[in-house]
Design an enzyme around this catalytic site. Structure first.
Site, PDB file in Angstrom:
ATOM      1  N   ASP A   8     -12.735   2.040   2.734  1.00  0.00           N
ATOM      2  CA  ASP A   8     -14.147   1.817   2.455  1.00  0.00           C
ATOM      3  C   ASP A   8     -14.806   1.374   3.764  1.00  0.00           C
ATOM      4  OD1 ASP A   8     -13.448  -0.859   2.813  1.00  0.00           O
ATOM      5  OD2 ASP A   8     -14.066  -1.501   0.819  1.00  0.00           O
ATOM      6  N   HIS A   9     -16.068   0.983   3.676  1.00  0.00           N
ATOM      7  CA  HIS A   9     -16.802   0.583   4.876  1.00  0.00           C
ATOM      8  C   HIS A   9     -16.153  -0.598   5.598  1.00  0.00           C
ATOM      9  CE1 HIS A   9     -18.325  -1.780   1.506  1.00  0.00           C
ATOM     10  NE2 HIS A   9     -18.623  -2.721   2.381  1.00  0.00           N
ATOM     11  N   CYS A  65      -9.153  -1.600   3.387  1.00  0.00           N
ATOM     12  CA  CYS A  65     -10.460  -2.195   3.108  1.00  0.00           C
ATOM     13  C   CYS A  65     -10.501  -3.536   3.835  1.00  0.00           C
ATOM     14  CB  CYS A  65     -10.723  -2.309   1.602  1.00  0.00           C
ATOM     15  SG  CYS A  65      -9.702  -3.475   0.675  1.00  0.00           S
ATOM     16  N   THR A  67      -9.834  -6.658   2.818  1.00  0.00           N
ATOM     17  CA  THR A  67      -8.651  -7.486   2.557  1.00  0.00           C
ATOM     18  C   THR A  67      -7.409  -6.652   2.261  1.00  0.00           C
ATOM     19  OG1 THR A  67      -9.070  -7.595   0.183  1.00  0.00           O
ATOM     20  CG2 THR A  67     -10.059  -9.341   1.574  1.00  0.00           C
ATOM     21  N   GLY A  68      -7.598  -5.417   1.851  1.00  0.00           N
ATOM     22  CA  GLY A  68      -6.495  -4.576   1.410  1.00  0.00           C
ATOM     23  C   GLY A  68      -6.198  -4.728  -0.070  1.00  0.00           C
ATOM     24  N   ILE A  69      -6.781  -5.706  -0.710  1.00  0.00           N
ATOM     25  CA  ILE A  69      -6.451  -6.005  -2.109  1.00  0.00           C
ATOM     26  C   ILE A  69      -7.024  -4.952  -3.054  1.00  0.00           C
ATOM     27  CG2 ILE A  69      -6.686  -7.673  -3.986  1.00  0.00           C
ATOM     28  CD1 ILE A  69      -6.808  -9.862  -1.752  1.00  0.00           C
ATOM     29  N   GLY A  70      -8.332  -4.782  -3.048  1.00  0.00           N
ATOM     30  CA  GLY A  70      -8.959  -3.844  -3.983  1.00  0.00           C
ATOM     31  C   GLY A  70      -8.473  -2.422  -3.796  1.00  0.00           C
ATOM     32  N   HIS A  98      13.635  -1.395   0.154  1.00  0.00           N
ATOM     33  CA  HIS A  98      13.954  -1.822  -1.207  1.00  0.00           C
ATOM     34  C   HIS A  98      13.087  -1.201  -2.287  1.00  0.00           C
ATOM     35  CE1 HIS A  98      15.887  -5.813   0.400  1.00  0.00           C
ATOM     36  NE2 HIS A  98      16.421  -4.721   0.919  1.00  0.00           N
ATOM     37  N   ARG A 132      21.553   0.066  -5.105  1.00  0.00           N
ATOM     38  CA  ARG A 132      21.079  -0.797  -6.197  1.00  0.00           C
ATOM     39  C   ARG A 132      19.563  -0.801  -6.293  1.00  0.00           C
ATOM     40  NH1 ARG A 132      21.834  -4.322  -1.887  1.00  0.00           N
ATOM     41  NH2 ARG A 132      20.323  -6.024  -1.726  1.00  0.00           N
ATOM     42  N   HIS A 133      18.887  -0.499  -5.185  1.00  0.00           N
ATOM     43  CA  HIS A 133      17.423  -0.493  -5.198  1.00  0.00           C
ATOM     44  C   HIS A 133      16.869   0.692  -5.986  1.00  0.00           C
ATOM     45  CE1 HIS A 133      17.659  -3.733  -2.356  1.00  0.00           C
ATOM     46  NE2 HIS A 133      18.357  -2.977  -1.527  1.00  0.00           N
TER      47      HIS A 133
END
Length: 145
Positions: A8-9, A65, A67-70, A98, A132-133
């Site tokens: 995004d912007h 973005c 924060t990278g969260i959204g 992993h 295992r992963h």
């Protein structure tokens, strides 16, 4: 390897730096935008980038973005995507080893450009360990069914 990009912007400057870096390393890039600093919604760019990975058009994807969260939440809404929000090199390595992540997210306001490019390189250069992963990744993916 072909990499999809979306931002995004709030992630435009870092996306452009990542794009130039990927091209310099010889990767093909699908730029899903945005390409301006006009206010926009991260999901409008995360979803096309994620769909390109989920469809197999691209092997991996990177979304950015502020924060990278959204943008990571948006990418993870696409079936088949395992997108990790990264801000350090250890997590970049371990999420590939992993979790076999096929997308990563960065926050332009959280990590500087040098660290971001190092995270990108480690994430792209690290292989999935399997073993295992694989069982754990299979369980994650079964949740979508």
């Amino acid at each position: 390897m072909k990499i999809s990009l979306g931002c995004d912007h709030g992630g435009l400057n870092l996306k452009n730096a990542v794009k130039a870096h990927l091209i310099s390393r010889g990767f093909a890039v699908l730029d899903c935008g945005t390409n301006t600093t006009d206010s926009c919604d991260y999901s409008d760019f995360a979803v096309p980038a994620a769909k390109a990975v989920a469809s197999g058009e691209c092997e991996r994807g990177i979304v950015i973005c502020t924060t990278g969260i959204g943008i990571s939440i948006s990418a993870n809404k696409v079936k088949g995507i395992r997108c990790a929000l990264l801000s350090d090199t250890v997590s970049a390595r371990l999420t590939r080893q992993h979790n076999d992540t096929n997308m990563m997210a960065l926050g332009q306001g959280i990590v500087g450009e040098k660290l971001a490019l190092e995270i990108v390189d480690i994430w792209l250069d690290t292989d999935f360990e399997g073993g295992r992963h694989q069982r754990r990744v299979d369980k994650l993916m079964a949740i979508e069914e």
